[in-house]
Design an enzyme around this catalytic site. Structure first.
Site, short mmCIF file in Angstrom:
data_model
loop_
_atom_site.label_atom_id
_atom_site.label_comp_id
_atom_site.label_asym_id
_atom_site.label_seq_id
_atom_site.Cartn_x
_atom_site.Cartn_y
_atom_site.Cartn_z
N CYS A 37 -4.04 6.14 0.00
CA CYS A 37 -3.50 4.87 -0.48
C CYS A 37 -3.02 4.93 -1.93
CB CYS A 37 -4.53 3.76 -0.31
SG CYS A 37 -5.04 3.53 1.40
N LYS A 90 -12.23 -7.80 5.26
CA LYS A 90 -11.70 -6.94 6.31
C LYS A 90 -12.63 -5.77 6.57
CE LYS A 90 -7.98 -3.70 6.77
NZ LYS A 90 -6.82 -3.13 6.16
N SER A 138 -7.41 -3.55 13.85
CA SER A 138 -6.93 -2.85 15.03
C SER A 138 -8.05 -2.45 16.00
CB SER A 138 -6.17 -1.60 14.59
OG SER A 138 -6.97 -0.77 13.78
N GLU A 153 -16.35 -7.84 -5.94
CA GLU A 153 -14.93 -7.48 -5.74
C GLU A 153 -14.05 -8.73 -5.67
OE1 GLU A 153 -13.30 -4.67 -5.58
OE2 GLU A 153 -14.86 -3.15 -5.46
N ARG A 177 -4.33 3.47 12.09
CA ARG A 177 -3.81 4.68 11.47
C ARG A 177 -2.88 5.42 12.42
NH1 ARG A 177 -9.27 6.20 8.06
NH2 ARG A 177 -9.22 4.27 6.83
N ARG A 219 -11.30 7.67 3.06
CA ARG A 219 -10.99 6.61 2.10
C ARG A 219 -12.23 6.05 1.41
NH1 ARG A 219 -5.80 6.39 3.69
NH2 ARG A 219 -5.18 5.42 5.64
N CYS A 274 0.86 -1.18 0.00
CA CYS A 274 0.00 0.00 0.00
C CYS A 274 0.90 1.22 0.00
CB CYS A 274 -0.94 0.02 1.20
SG CYS A 274 -2.32 1.17 0.95
N LYS A 311 -12.68 -4.79 1.23
CA LYS A 311 -12.15 -3.96 2.31
C LYS A 311 -13.09 -2.79 2.51
CE LYS A 311 -8.27 -1.23 3.78
NZ LYS A 311 -6.86 -0.91 3.58
N CYS A 365 -0.21 4.30 1.52
CA CYS A 365 -0.63 5.33 2.49
C CYS A 365 0.43 5.65 3.54
CB CYS A 365 -1.96 4.97 3.14
SG CYS A 365 -1.97 3.41 4.04
N TYR A 380 -3.86 -9.18 15.76
CA TYR A 380 -2.85 -8.69 16.71
C TYR A 380 -2.85 -9.54 17.98
CZ TYR A 380 -3.27 -4.85 13.47
OH TYR A 380 -3.30 -4.12 12.31
C1 PBG Z 1 -3.71 0.50 4.62
C2 PBG Z 1 -4.28 -0.45 5.60
C3 PBG Z 1 -5.19 -0.18 6.65
C4 PBG Z 1 -5.29 -1.37 7.38
C5 PBG Z 1 -4.49 -2.31 6.76
N1 PBG Z 1 -3.89 -1.73 5.65
C6 PBG Z 1 -5.85 1.06 7.07
C7 PBG Z 1 -6.77 1.79 6.22
O1 PBG Z 1 -7.21 1.35 5.17
O2 PBG Z 1 -7.06 2.90 6.63
C8 PBG Z 1 -6.09 -1.53 8.64
C9 PBG Z 1 -5.68 -2.63 9.53
C10 PBG Z 1 -6.16 -2.50 10.93
O3 PBG Z 1 -6.99 -1.64 11.28
O4 PBG Z 1 -5.70 -3.30 11.74
N2 PBG Z 1 -4.28 0.57 3.42
#
Ligand code: PBG
Length: 326
Positions: free
Chosen positions: A130, A250, A276, A235, A207, A219, A120, A197, A122, A315
């Protein structure tokens, strides 16, 4: 006379029978552990919103990867936090970039541990989006971004990544990455595509951890609307057509129905990302004494597997692996 169902219900009080009729078995081998690797020497910055998670310099990232490996976790997923950001995400495809260096170091320390790299832009963009952003309009430019994403994936494969995982959601990225990998001699490097996603509030702590808060806008132009499930199938279908080897949904817990539906439409390996914010919720409640952390984590991860995931990115991986083997 008891109905057979009742007979089982009663005898399920014994652990042996419980084990015998258990439908879903969670194992450390199902888990992938995300690690945030940061530039700098000997850094171990705690991420406030994710207790137990740190931004780690390469030496500490290697130690953490070895710890996961010793617990029976087969793979780590690397996110990079570069020392410099710009508007071309140069750090993402630098052969000496943070993820490339960390990949080499981890593969050297533990050759059998799989290294999955996040593809990615970002984290490497000064604006935190991104993809490449057009200055005047603030619009994210899909096709220009594809070229940079493909270069990023190839440089990671060159560094030894076992799997590349594009998380950006630009259209056509899987095909672009596949063709670049093939051209560069990495025909055997699989792509784990974030197929569905969602534009989710549950990425908040990430973030902070990855230092990738968008400096303007959000986003939503390239991530999915949480209200849509059928769109996820579209998708996933596109990513599979373009050459994805593993597809991902996700976040995980608010989207178990999506996970199940994707499971039913493909026989490819399916991954779920327990993100997260899902981690932060459990941690915060546990720290307050409001939840039994161990039980909550095993229950959540078992639920994700029951819904259809073969691979769970979480995690909680080291804790869960420890709990599963004691
Ligand atoms: C980046 C990305 C993100 C996550 C994984 N890759 C964040 C986003 O899209 O803002 C999130 C993973 C997480 O929250 O643990 N493109």
């Amino acid at each position: 006379m008891a109905f057979p169902q009742q007979r089982l219900r009663r005898t399920r009080r014994t652990a042996g029978l419980r084990g015998l009729v258990r439908e879903t078995r969670l194992s450390p081998q199902d888990l992938v552990y995300p690690i945030f690797v940061t530039a700098g020497e000997d850094v171990r910055n705690p991420v406030a919103s994710m207790p137990g998670i740190f931004q780690l310099s390469i030496n500490h990232a290697v130690t953490e990867a070895l710890r996961a490996h010793d617990l029976g976790i087969p793979a780590v997923l690397l996110f990079g936090i570069p020392d410099q950001k710009d508007e071309a995400a140069t750090g993402a495809y630098d052969p000496e970039g943070i993820v490339q260096l960390a990949t080499r170091a981890i593969k050297e320390a533990a050759p059998e541990l799989l290294v999955v790299t996040d593809v990615c832009l970002c984290e490497y963009m000064s604006h935190g989006h991104c993809g490449v952003v057009e200055k005047e309009t603030g619009e994210v430019l899909n096709d220009v971004s594809l070229e940079l994403l493909a270069r990023t994936a190839a440089s990671q494969a060159e560094a030894g990544a076992d799997i590349v995982a594009p998380s950006d959601m630009m259209d056509g990225r899987v095909a672009a990455i596949r063709s670049e990998l093939d051209n560069e001699g990495f025909e055997n490097t699989p792509i784990m595509a974030y197929a569905a996603k969602y534009a989710s509030a549950f990425y908040g702590p990430f973030r902070e951890a990855a230092d990738s808060v968008p400096q303007f806008g959000d986003r939503r132009s390239y991530q999915m609307d949480p209200a849509n499930a059928r769109e996820a199938l579209v998708e996933a279908g596109l990513d599979i057509e373009e050459g994805a080897d593993i597809v991902m949904v996700k976040p995980a817990l608010p989207y178990l129905d999506v996970l199940r539906r994707v499971r039913e439409t493909t026989d490819l390996p399916l991954a779920a990302y327990n993100v997260s914010g899902e981690y932060a919720m459990v941690k915060a409640a546990a720290q307050n004494g409001w939840l039994d952390e161990r039980r909550a984590v095993i229950e959540a991860l078992t639920g994700i597997k029951r819904a259809g995931a073969d691979i769970i990115i979480t995690y909680h991986a080291p804790d869960a692996a420890r709990w599963l083997s004691t």
